[in-house]
Design an enzyme around this catalytic site. Structure first.
Site, PDB file in Angstrom:
ATOM      1  N   LYS A 272       0.871  -1.025   0.038  1.00  0.00           N
ATOM      2  CA  LYS A 272      -0.311  -0.019   0.021  1.00  0.00           C
ATOM      3  C   LYS A 272       0.879   1.261   0.254  1.00  0.00           C
ATOM      4  O   LYS A 272       1.920   1.400   0.621  1.00  0.00           O
ATOM      5  CB  LYS A 272      -0.911  -0.043   1.064  1.00  0.00           C
ATOM      6  CG  LYS A 272      -1.662  -1.250   1.555  1.00  0.00           C
ATOM      7  CD  LYS A 272      -2.678  -1.582   0.428  1.00  0.00           C
ATOM      8  CE  LYS A 272      -3.528  -2.658   0.761  1.00  0.00           C
ATOM      9  NZ  LYS A 272      -3.247  -3.963   0.015  1.00  0.00           N
ATOM     10  N   GLY A 273       0.259   2.103  -0.807  1.00  0.00           N
ATOM     11  CA  GLY A 273       1.240   3.498  -0.799  1.00  0.00           C
ATOM     12  C   GLY A 273       2.075   3.608  -1.752  1.00  0.00           C
ATOM     13  O   GLY A 273       2.924   4.517  -1.954  1.00  0.00           O
ATOM     14  N   CYS A 274       2.139   2.568  -2.890  1.00  0.00           N
ATOM     15  CA  CYS A 274       2.738   2.473  -3.989  1.00  0.00           C
ATOM     16  C   CYS A 274       2.040   2.954  -5.295  1.00  0.00           C
ATOM     17  O   CYS A 274       0.820   2.587  -5.331  1.00  0.00           O
ATOM     18  CB  CYS A 274       3.529   1.271  -4.575  1.00  0.00           C
ATOM     19  SG  CYS A 274       4.992   1.065  -3.478  1.00  0.00           S
ATOM     20  N   GLN A 275       2.287   3.992  -5.938  1.00  0.00           N
ATOM     21  CA  GLN A 275       1.645   4.323  -7.152  1.00  0.00           C
ATOM     22  C   GLN A 275       1.379   3.061  -8.204  1.00  0.00           C
ATOM     23  O   GLN A 275       0.327   2.961  -8.593  1.00  0.00           O
ATOM     24  CB  GLN A 275       2.405   5.333  -7.943  1.00  0.00           C
ATOM     25  CG  GLN A 275       1.657   6.062  -9.265  1.00  0.00           C
ATOM     26  CD  GLN A 275       2.180   7.392  -9.698  1.00  0.00           C
ATOM     27  OE1 GLN A 275       3.208   7.542  -9.565  1.00  0.00           O
ATOM     28  NE2 GLN A 275       1.554   7.922 -10.644  1.00  0.00           N
ATOM     29  N   SER A 276       2.443   2.485  -8.382  1.00  0.00           N
ATOM     30  CA  SER A 276       2.451   1.403  -9.023  1.00  0.00           C
ATOM     31  C   SER A 276       2.346  -0.135  -8.307  1.00  0.00           C
ATOM     32  O   SER A 276       2.224   0.056  -7.108  1.00  0.00           O
ATOM     33  CB  SER A 276       3.726   1.068  -9.999  1.00  0.00           C
ATOM     34  OG  SER A 276       4.904   1.166  -9.174  1.00  0.00           O
TER      35      SER A 276
END
Length: 141
Positions: free
Chosen positions: A50-54
Site C-alpha cells: 500500500k502507498g505505491c503508485q504502481s
C-alpha cells in the site's frame, strides 16, 4: 553471505560509477530485470504494498533463521527499486533487518531523484520489509 552493511556499500559503489541519473535509471532497470520471479500465487491483493503508485508485491519466507524475500512490480523503475531492497535484505536474519540503517538510499541519491509518489512508495516498501522482519523475529523470541 555478506552483511547488510557490506551489500549497501557495494550498491553505493556501483551507483557512484555512473555520472548522471539517466545512467543510474538504466542500471536500476537492469537490476529489476535480474529480480528473481515471485510466485504468481503471491501476486494478489494480500501481498501488494500500500502507498505505491504502481503495483508492487512482496512476499517473505523464513529459511534457516533468515528472511528470504521475493518481489515484483508492474513498473520498470519501481521493479529496480524493489530489486535493490531485496538484494540488501533477503537472506538476512530478522534482527539485522530491523537494526539496519537505510541511509545508503540517500547516499546513492535515490530519494531525491524520485517523484514524490515513488519516494513514498520506497518508504512503504522498506516499511513492509521491516514488518515481515518483525513478524519473523517475534516467532524466534
Amino acid at each position: 553471505m555478506s552483511s547488510i552493511q557490506e551489500i549497501q556499500n557495494e550498491i553505493v559503489d556501483e551507483f557512484a560509477m555512473f555520472d548522471d541519473w539517466m545512467e543510474r535509471y538504466e542500471y536500476m532497470i537492469e537490476l529489476g530485470k535480474s529480480l528473481p520471479l515471485i510466485n504468481e500465487k503471491y501476486k494478489t491483493e494480500e501481498y501488494i504494498i500500500k502507498g505505491c503508485q504502481s503495483k508492487v508485491w512482496v512476499h517473505a519466507d523464513m529459511e534457516e533463521g533468515k528472511v528470504a524475500f521475493t518481489a515484483d512490480s508492474d513498473a520498470i523503475i519501481t521493479k529496480g527499486i524493489i530489486a535493490i531492497l531485496i538484494r540488501t535484505f533477503s537472506g538476512q536474519p530478522p534482527k539485522e533487518i530491523l537494526d539496519a540503517d537505510t541511509a545508503f538510499i540517500d547516499k546513492i541519491g535515490l530519494k531525491e531523484h524520485l517523484s514524490p509518489t515513488r519516494a513514498n512508495g520506497l518508504v512503504s516498501m522498506i516499511k513492509q520489509i521491516k514488518l515481515y522482519a518483525i513478524a519473523y523475529q517475534t516467532q524466534l523470541d
